[in-house]
Design an enzyme around this catalytic site. Structure first.
Site, PDB file in Angstrom:
ATOM      1  N   ASP A   1      26.479 -66.862  -3.943  1.00  0.00           N
ATOM      2  CA  ASP A   1      26.239 -65.667  -3.130  1.00  0.00           C
ATOM      3  C   ASP A   1      27.519 -64.858  -3.014  1.00  0.00           C
ATOM      4  OD1 ASP A   1      23.671 -66.554  -2.747  1.00  0.00           O
ATOM      5  OD2 ASP A   1      23.998 -67.286  -0.702  1.00  0.00           O
ATOM      6  N   ARG A   2      27.370 -63.574  -2.876  1.00  0.00           N
ATOM      7  CA  ARG A   2      28.533 -62.672  -2.833  1.00  0.00           C
ATOM      8  C   ARG A   2      29.612 -63.107  -1.836  1.00  0.00           C
ATOM      9  NH1 ARG A   2      28.818 -56.197  -3.336  1.00  0.00           N
ATOM     10  NH2 ARG A   2      30.935 -55.905  -2.557  1.00  0.00           N
TER      11      ARG A   2
END
Length: 219
Positions: free
Chosen positions: A49-50
């Site tokens: 995830d970012r």
């Protein structure tokens, strides 16, 4: 293979934000470093995830990409994470098994019943390494790689990850960095077939530095 430490808040691949992504950064680096003409191949075999940082592996050839992806499908690639949860866990060590559904429009994942037609099995094992100040430092062995899986499963246990706005908004605040880190990958080299281990430690920043022995003091 190319093994790197992903910085936090950098998307793994191009997204709607238009921000510079890790895949493009690495391709450009390879192109310049080795003076390669034309397009550079770099295979994305797993994602983070970012807001999450830590160790990632990429494939430099399509054959390596196929073999690494196969390891992931067979759960032969071991993926360990460090996470800091808000609140205590029910047990010092346990395996969690849930069924998850993703709402693509909202980019949110929900726990559903076993019989839900769109539910996908999600499984992990956690171990509490340390506990202090209403937080737990956990090591997580991820068996399946569902979107937002660790974040959702821990929140479902009543122990959302520190800084996670999406799944722990009642206890976390805007501006806090999510305390989830890709800590260790154990895999078989796609050509040499040798077992290899790669590790990355979280930065020496709060809340990680509550337990400094688990941080990288050079960051």
């Amino acid at each position: 293979m190319l093994v790197v430490e992903k910085p936090v808040n950098v998307p793994v691949q191009e997204d709607a934000s238009g921000d510079e992504d890790l895949l493009s950064i690495l391709k450009n680096d390879i192109k310049e470093r080795y003076n390669k003409p034309g397009n550079v191949y770099l295979g994305l075999v797993h994602r983070l995830d970012r807001p999450v940082g830590g160790v990632m592996v990429f494939a430099k050839t399509s054959k390596a990409a196929s073999r690494l992806s196969d390891q992931i499908r067979r759960n032969a690639m071991e993926k360990y994470y460090l996470a800091i949860s808000r609140g205590s866990m029910d047990s010092p060590k346990a395996r969690l098994k849930d069924y998850l559904v993703k709402d693509r429009k909202k980019n949110e994942v929900y726990v559903v019943g076993k019989d839900h037609r769109r539910g996908k099995e999600a499984e992990l094992e956690y171990e509490v390494k340390q506990e202090e100040s209403g937080m737990c430092l956990l090591e997580i062995d991820l068996y399946t790689g569902r979107p937002h899986q660790i974040r959702v499963q821990l929140a479902h246990q009543g122990a959302p990850i520190y800084g996670d706005q999406k799944y722990g908004g009642k206890v976390n605040h805007p501006g806090q960095q999510i305390a989830l880190w890709s800590h260790r990958l154990v895999l078989s080299h796609p050509v040499k077939k040798e077992d290899m281990t790669f590790e990355s430690m979280p930065p020496d920043q709060y809340p990680w530095n509550v337990w400094p022995e688990y941080t990288n003091r050079d960051m």
